[in-house]
Motif scaffolding. Structure first.
Motif, PDB file in Angstrom:
ATOM      1  N   GLN A  26       0.828  -1.197   0.000  1.00 53.67           N
ATOM      2  CA  GLN A  26       0.000   0.000   0.000  1.00 53.67           C
ATOM      3  C   GLN A  26       0.866   1.252   0.000  1.00 53.67           C
ATOM      4  O   GLN A  26       0.576   2.219  -0.724  1.00 53.67           O
ATOM      5  CB  GLN A  26      -0.913   0.001   1.230  1.00 53.67           C
ATOM      6  CG  GLN A  26      -2.036  -1.019   1.191  1.00 53.67           C
ATOM      7  CD  GLN A  26      -2.808  -1.076   2.490  1.00 53.67           C
ATOM      8  OE1 GLN A  26      -2.262  -0.821   3.563  1.00 53.67           O
ATOM      9  NE2 GLN A  26      -4.090  -1.406   2.411  1.00 53.67           N
ATOM     10  N   GLU A  27       1.911   1.247   0.798  1.00 49.31           N
ATOM     11  CA  GLU A  27       2.795   2.413   0.863  1.00 49.31           C
ATOM     12  C   GLU A  27       3.444   2.695  -0.485  1.00 49.31           C
ATOM     13  O   GLU A  27       3.562   3.854  -0.894  1.00 49.31           O
ATOM     14  CB  GLU A  27       3.857   2.194   1.933  1.00 49.31           C
ATOM     15  CG  GLU A  27       3.307   2.206   3.350  1.00 49.31           C
ATOM     16  CD  GLU A  27       4.319   1.760   4.379  1.00 49.31           C
ATOM     17  OE1 GLU A  27       5.477   1.451   3.990  1.00 49.31           O
ATOM     18  OE2 GLU A  27       3.976   1.697   5.573  1.00 49.31           O
ATOM     19  N   ILE A  30       0.749   4.180  -2.839  1.00 47.67           N
ATOM     20  CA  ILE A  30       0.371   5.540  -2.473  1.00 47.67           C
ATOM     21  C   ILE A  30       1.511   6.519  -2.745  1.00 47.67           C
ATOM     22  O   ILE A  30       1.270   7.680  -3.114  1.00 47.67           O
ATOM     23  CB  ILE A  30      -0.089   5.570  -1.003  1.00 47.67           C
ATOM     24  CG1 ILE A  30      -1.417   4.801  -0.879  1.00 47.67           C
ATOM     25  CG2 ILE A  30      -0.251   7.002  -0.500  1.00 47.67           C
ATOM     26  CD1 ILE A  30      -1.905   4.617   0.527  1.00 47.67           C
ATOM     27  N   LEU A  33       1.085   7.357  -6.255  1.00 37.70           N
ATOM     28  CA  LEU A  33      -0.021   8.303  -6.406  1.00 37.70           C
ATOM     29  C   LEU A  33       0.427   9.723  -6.089  1.00 37.70           C
ATOM     30  O   LEU A  33       0.044  10.676  -6.768  1.00 37.70           O
ATOM     31  CB  LEU A  33      -1.169   7.921  -5.465  1.00 37.70           C
ATOM     32  CG  LEU A  33      -2.244   6.969  -5.975  1.00 37.70           C
ATOM     33  CD1 LEU A  33      -3.327   6.799  -4.927  1.00 37.70           C
ATOM     34  CD2 LEU A  33      -2.832   7.449  -7.283  1.00 37.70           C
ATOM     35  N   LEU A 104      -7.210   6.095  -3.458  1.00 40.01           N
ATOM     36  CA  LEU A 104      -6.806   5.852  -2.074  1.00 40.01           C
ATOM     37  C   LEU A 104      -7.792   4.921  -1.381  1.00 40.01           C
ATOM     38  O   LEU A 104      -7.400   4.019  -0.635  1.00 40.01           O
ATOM     39  CB  LEU A 104      -6.713   7.179  -1.316  1.00 40.01           C
ATOM     40  CG  LEU A 104      -5.508   8.064  -1.635  1.00 40.01           C
ATOM     41  CD1 LEU A 104      -5.687   9.447  -1.020  1.00 40.01           C
ATOM     42  CD2 LEU A 104      -4.216   7.427  -1.144  1.00 40.01           C
ATOM     43  N   TYR A 107      -7.057   1.373  -2.710  1.00 36.75           N
ATOM     44  CA  TYR A 107      -5.798   0.807  -2.220  1.00 36.75           C
ATOM     45  C   TYR A 107      -5.863   0.462  -0.736  1.00 36.75           C
ATOM     46  O   TYR A 107      -5.254  -0.505  -0.284  1.00 36.75           O
ATOM     47  CB  TYR A 107      -4.640   1.776  -2.469  1.00 36.75           C
ATOM     48  CG  TYR A 107      -4.322   2.002  -3.932  1.00 36.75           C
ATOM     49  CD1 TYR A 107      -4.773   1.126  -4.913  1.00 36.75           C
ATOM     50  CD2 TYR A 107      -3.573   3.108  -4.339  1.00 36.75           C
ATOM     51  CE1 TYR A 107      -4.494   1.342  -6.246  1.00 36.75           C
ATOM     52  CE2 TYR A 107      -3.281   3.320  -5.674  1.00 36.75           C
ATOM     53  CZ  TYR A 107      -3.748   2.442  -6.625  1.00 36.75           C
ATOM     54  OH  TYR A 107      -3.464   2.654  -7.948  1.00 36.75           O
ATOM     55  N   LEU A 183      -1.011  11.503   2.537  1.00 34.56           N
ATOM     56  CA  LEU A 183       0.048  11.009   1.658  1.00 34.56           C
ATOM     57  C   LEU A 183       1.397  10.990   2.374  1.00 34.56           C
ATOM     58  O   LEU A 183       2.152  10.018   2.268  1.00 34.56           O
ATOM     59  CB  LEU A 183       0.126  11.873   0.402  1.00 34.56           C
ATOM     60  CG  LEU A 183      -1.080  11.826  -0.545  1.00 34.56           C
ATOM     61  CD1 LEU A 183      -0.924  12.847  -1.658  1.00 34.56           C
ATOM     62  CD2 LEU A 183      -1.279  10.428  -1.114  1.00 34.56           C
ATOM     63  N   PHE A 186       2.038   7.960   4.640  1.00 36.50           N
ATOM     64  CA  PHE A 186       2.480   6.720   4.002  1.00 36.50           C
ATOM     65  C   PHE A 186       3.890   6.839   3.446  1.00 36.50           C
ATOM     66  O   PHE A 186       4.658   5.866   3.460  1.00 36.50           O
ATOM     67  CB  PHE A 186       1.500   6.328   2.889  1.00 36.50           C
ATOM     68  CG  PHE A 186       0.227   5.733   3.398  1.00 36.50           C
ATOM     69  CD1 PHE A 186       0.155   4.391   3.726  1.00 36.50           C
ATOM     70  CD2 PHE A 186      -0.888   6.521   3.600  1.00 36.50           C
ATOM     71  CE1 PHE A 186      -1.012   3.836   4.218  1.00 36.50           C
ATOM     72  CE2 PHE A 186      -2.068   5.983   4.087  1.00 36.50           C
ATOM     73  CZ  PHE A 186      -2.133   4.639   4.397  1.00 36.50           C
TER      74      PHE A 186
END
Length: 218
Positions: A26-27, A30, A33, A104, A107, A183, A186
Motif C-alpha cells: 500500500q505504501e 500511495i 499516487l 486511495l 488501495y 500522503l 504513508f
C-alpha cells in the motif's frame, strides 16, 4: 499441547507478516499516487509560501499549519473557498482530488461514505445518506448551493480516509492539507527502517528452532 501452541505461534507470525507486506505494498502504491497527483504549497516570486484566504483554525492541531495554500498539479484549491476564482481550473482541481480519493479508497480497502464518479472537470458525488442525488463538483452552469454541498461531501470522504489511519484532520474544509497529511503519512512510513520486518524474521526463526527442538525430543 505444546505442539498446538507452536503451530498457533507459527500461524500468528505468518499472519502478521502478511499484514506487514500488504501495508508495504500500500505504501508503494500511495507513494506512486503522490508522484502523479503532486500536492505542493503555492509560493510567490520570492519562494514564500502563500496563505489561504480563510481557514477553520478552531479544528487545527498546533503541530500543523493549515493556513498554507496548496495546489494539486498546478490547480490551487483555497480550502473550499472558491469565490472569484477560475471555474474551470477549480473544477479540474476537484476532479484530480476526486480521482485521488477514489484510488486511495481502493488501495486502502475503505468504502467511501459518499460514492464518486471521477470525470476530470465534470466529476460528481452522490449523497446516498440523504437524497440519493448526484451533485456536481463543478460550478459552471450549476446551482452554486449544489456545488458547495458536493464539495462538502468530498471533504467528508477525505476526512474519512484521514481518520481511518488514526490521524487528526486539519479541519473539514482543508481539502488539500488533509490529503497532503495522508500522503505524507504513508511516504514517511515507507522510508522508515524495516525493523519490524526484522523482528518478524527473528520470531519466525525462533518458531522454527522450537519446532526442530520438538522433533528431536520425539
Amino acid at each position: 499441547m505444546e505442539q498446538r501452541r507452536i503451530e498457533l505461534m507459527a500461524h500468528h507470525q505468518q499472519l502478521t507478516k502478511t499484514f506487514f507486506l500488504i501495508r508495504k505494498h500500500q505504501e508503494r502504491l500511495i507513494k506512486d499516487l503522490a508522484n502523479v497527483y503532486r500536492i505542493l504549497p503555492v509560493r510567490d516570486a520570492n519562494g514564500v509560501e502563500a496563505r489561504s484566504y480563510s481557514s477553520s483554525s478552531s479544528h487545527h492541531s498546533s503541530s500543523h499549519q493549515p493556513s498554507i495554500l496548496y495546489q494539486i498539479n498546478g490547480c490551487t484549491l483555497n480550502n473550499s473557498h472558491f469565490h472569484g476564482q477560475d471555474e474551470e481550473k477549480i473544477a479540474t482541481g476537484l476532479g484530480y482530488v476526486c480521482h485521488l480519493v477514489q484510488l486511495l479508497s481502493k488501495y486502502l480497502d475503505i468504502p467511501l461514505r459518499y460514492p464518486m464518479q471521477p470525470m476530470m472537470s465534470r466529476s460528481t458525488i452522490q449523497d446516498v445518506v440523504g437524497t440519493s442525488e448526484r451533485y456536481p463538483l463543478y460550478s459552471k452552469a450549476q446551482n452554486i448551493e449544489q456545488f458547495r454541498f458536493a464539495v462538502a461531501l468530498l471533504n467528508r470522504n477525505v476526512e474519512q480516509l484521514v481518520l481511518s489511519q488514526r490521524l487528526e484532520p486539519m479541519g473539514l474544509r482543508e481539502t488539500l492539507p488533509n490529503l497532503r497529511l495522508l500522503l505524507d503519512h504513508f511516504i514517511v512510513s515507507q522510508q522508515a527502517p524495516t525493523s519490524q520486518l526484522q523482528q518478524l524474521q527473528q520470531a519466525q526463526m525462533h518458531v522454527q528452532q522450537q519446532q526442530q527442538l520438538q522433533d528431536l525430543m520425539v
